[in-house]
Write a protein that holds these residues in place. Sequence first.
Motif, PDB file in Angstrom:
ATOM      1  N   TYR A   1       0.833  -1.204   0.000  1.00 22.04           N
ATOM      2  CA  TYR A   1       0.000   0.000   0.000  1.00 22.04           C
ATOM      3  C   TYR A   1       0.875   1.264   0.000  1.00 22.04           C
ATOM      4  O   TYR A   1       0.713   2.149  -0.848  1.00 22.04           O
ATOM      5  CB  TYR A   1      -0.904  -0.035   1.233  1.00 22.04           C
ATOM      6  N   ASP A   2       1.827   1.329   0.923  1.00 18.76           N
ATOM      7  CA  ASP A   2       2.709   2.495   1.007  1.00 18.76           C
ATOM      8  C   ASP A   2       3.619   2.602  -0.214  1.00 18.76           C
ATOM      9  O   ASP A   2       3.880   3.701  -0.712  1.00 18.76           O
ATOM     10  CB  ASP A   2       3.553   2.440   2.284  1.00 18.76           C
ATOM     11  N   TRP A   3       4.087   1.466  -0.714  1.00 19.10           N
ATOM     12  CA  TRP A   3       4.928   1.442  -1.910  1.00 19.10           C
ATOM     13  C   TRP A   3       4.171   1.993  -3.114  1.00 19.10           C
ATOM     14  O   TRP A   3       4.705   2.790  -3.885  1.00 19.10           O
ATOM     15  CB  TRP A   3       5.406   0.012  -2.167  1.00 19.10           C
ATOM     16  N   ALA A   4       2.929   1.573  -3.274  1.00 17.18           N
ATOM     17  CA  ALA A   4       2.120   2.036  -4.407  1.00 17.18           C
ATOM     18  C   ALA A   4       1.864   3.536  -4.327  1.00 17.18           C
ATOM     19  O   ALA A   4       1.924   4.239  -5.339  1.00 17.18           O
ATOM     20  CB  ALA A   4       0.801   1.269  -4.462  1.00 17.18           C
ATOM     21  N   ILE A   5       1.598   4.035  -3.141  1.00 17.79           N
ATOM     22  CA  ILE A   5       1.388   5.475  -2.970  1.00 17.79           C
ATOM     23  C   ILE A   5       2.678   6.239  -3.275  1.00 17.79           C
ATOM     24  O   ILE A   5       2.666   7.233  -4.001  1.00 17.79           O
ATOM     25  CB  ILE A   5       0.866   5.792  -1.561  1.00 17.79           C
ATOM     26  N   ALA A   6       3.798   5.767  -2.736  1.00 19.68           N
ATOM     27  CA  ALA A   6       5.088   6.437  -2.941  1.00 19.68           C
ATOM     28  C   ALA A   6       5.500   6.472  -4.410  1.00 19.68           C
ATOM     29  O   ALA A   6       6.217   7.379  -4.844  1.00 19.68           O
ATOM     30  CB  ALA A   6       6.172   5.755  -2.108  1.00 19.68           C
ATOM     31  N   ASN A   7       5.052   5.474  -5.184  1.00 16.66           N
ATOM     32  CA  ASN A   7       5.405   5.400  -6.601  1.00 16.66           C
ATOM     33  C   ASN A   7       4.299   5.917  -7.516  1.00 16.66           C
ATOM     34  O   ASN A   7       4.304   5.657  -8.720  1.00 16.66           O
ATOM     35  CB  ASN A   7       5.769   3.955  -6.959  1.00 16.66           C
ATOM     36  N   ASP A   8       3.378   6.669  -6.935  1.00 16.82           N
ATOM     37  CA  ASP A   8       2.261   7.270  -7.681  1.00 16.82           C
ATOM     38  C   ASP A   8       1.444   6.249  -8.476  1.00 16.82           C
ATOM     39  O   ASP A   8       0.965   6.530  -9.575  1.00 16.82           O
ATOM     40  CB  ASP A   8       2.767   8.373  -8.624  1.00 16.82           C
ATOM     41  N   LEU A   9       1.282   5.064  -7.896  1.00 15.36           N
ATOM     42  CA  LEU A   9       0.497   4.015  -8.534  1.00 15.36           C
ATOM     43  C   LEU A   9      -0.897   3.905  -7.926  1.00 15.36           C
ATOM     44  O   LEU A   9      -1.759   3.228  -8.479  1.00 15.36           O
ATOM     45  CB  LEU A   9       1.228   2.679  -8.424  1.00 15.36           C
ATOM     46  N   PHE A  10      -1.091   4.555  -6.785  1.00 22.82           N
ATOM     47  CA  PHE A  10      -2.387   4.540  -6.108  1.00 22.82           C
ATOM     48  C   PHE A  10      -2.542   5.818  -5.295  1.00 22.82           C
ATOM     49  O   PHE A  10      -1.586   6.300  -4.698  1.00 22.82           O
ATOM     50  CB  PHE A  10      -2.505   3.325  -5.172  1.00 22.82           C
ATOM     51  N   THR A  11      -3.757   6.322  -5.283  1.00 22.02           N
ATOM     52  CA  THR A  11      -4.111   7.472  -4.454  1.00 22.02           C
ATOM     53  C   THR A  11      -5.388   7.129  -3.704  1.00 22.02           C
ATOM     54  O   THR A  11      -6.370   6.701  -4.319  1.00 22.02           O
ATOM     55  CB  THR A  11      -4.366   8.722  -5.323  1.00 22.02           C
ATOM     56  N   ALA A  12      -5.361   7.274  -2.404  1.00 23.24           N
ATOM     57  CA  ALA A  12      -6.551   7.015  -1.589  1.00 23.24           C
ATOM     58  C   ALA A  12      -7.567   8.126  -1.860  1.00 23.24           C
ATOM     59  O   ALA A  12      -7.337   9.277  -1.530  1.00 23.24           O
ATOM     60  CB  ALA A  12      -6.186   6.965  -0.117  1.00 23.24           C
ATOM     61  N   LYS A  13      -8.689   7.758  -2.484  1.00 21.18           N
ATOM     62  CA  LYS A  13      -9.709   8.741  -2.847  1.00 21.18           C
ATOM     63  C   LYS A  13     -10.963   8.633  -1.985  1.00 21.18           C
ATOM     64  O   LYS A  13     -11.779   9.542  -1.993  1.00 21.18           O
ATOM     65  CB  LYS A  13     -10.091   8.575  -4.319  1.00 21.18           C
ATOM     66  N   GLN A  14     -11.106   7.527  -1.295  1.00 22.47           N
ATOM     67  CA  GLN A  14     -12.254   7.300  -0.433  1.00 22.47           C
ATOM     68  C   GLN A  14     -11.763   7.114   0.998  1.00 22.47           C
ATOM     69  O   GLN A  14     -10.648   6.624   1.215  1.00 22.47           O
ATOM     70  CB  GLN A  14     -13.014   6.038  -0.870  1.00 22.47           C
ATOM     71  N   THR A  15     -12.581   7.457   1.966  1.00 20.76           N
ATOM     72  CA  THR A  15     -12.204   7.293   3.373  1.00 20.76           C
ATOM     73  C   THR A  15     -11.828   5.852   3.674  1.00 20.76           C
ATOM     74  O   THR A  15     -10.849   5.586   4.378  1.00 20.76           O
ATOM     75  CB  THR A  15     -13.358   7.744   4.289  1.00 20.76           C
ATOM     76  N   TRP A  16     -12.585   4.901   3.116  1.00 19.79           N
ATOM     77  CA  TRP A  16     -12.310   3.492   3.400  1.00 19.79           C
ATOM     78  C   TRP A  16     -10.987   3.017   2.800  1.00 19.79           C
ATOM     79  O   TRP A  16     -10.474   1.967   3.180  1.00 19.79           O
ATOM     80  CB  TRP A  16     -13.478   2.602   2.980  1.00 19.79           C
TER      81      TRP A  16
END
Length: 89
Positions: free
Chosen positions: A48-63
Motif C-alpha cells: 500500500y505504502d509502496w504504491a502510494i510512494a510510486n504514484d500508482l495509487f491514491t486514496a480517494k475514499q475514506t475506506w
Amino acid sequence: MNEIWVFNGAGASFPAGVFTSLTEAKTWIEKHQLTGVLTRYPVNTGVYDWAIANDLFTAKQTWHTKPAFIESFTCASMEHYHFEAGQQQ
C-alpha cells in the motif's frame, strides 16, 4: 536487498516460496511444475505504502485508509508472472 520474489500457488492462502532472485524462483517453479503467481515485492515497506510512494495509487475514499483495505491491498503494477504446470504464461 530492495526486493524479494514471492510465489503464491493457485488457491493457496499463504506463499509457497520466497526468493532473492527471479532466476532461482523460476527454476524452483519449473522443477516442481507449479501453478500460481510469482510477484516481486518491495522489502521493508507495505505494498500500500509502496504504491502510494510510486504514484500508482491514491486514496480517494475514506475506506481506502482503513486497516481492512490496507491489509488486503494489492497492486497490478507490481512485476509478476503467471505459471501453469511450471511454465510461464
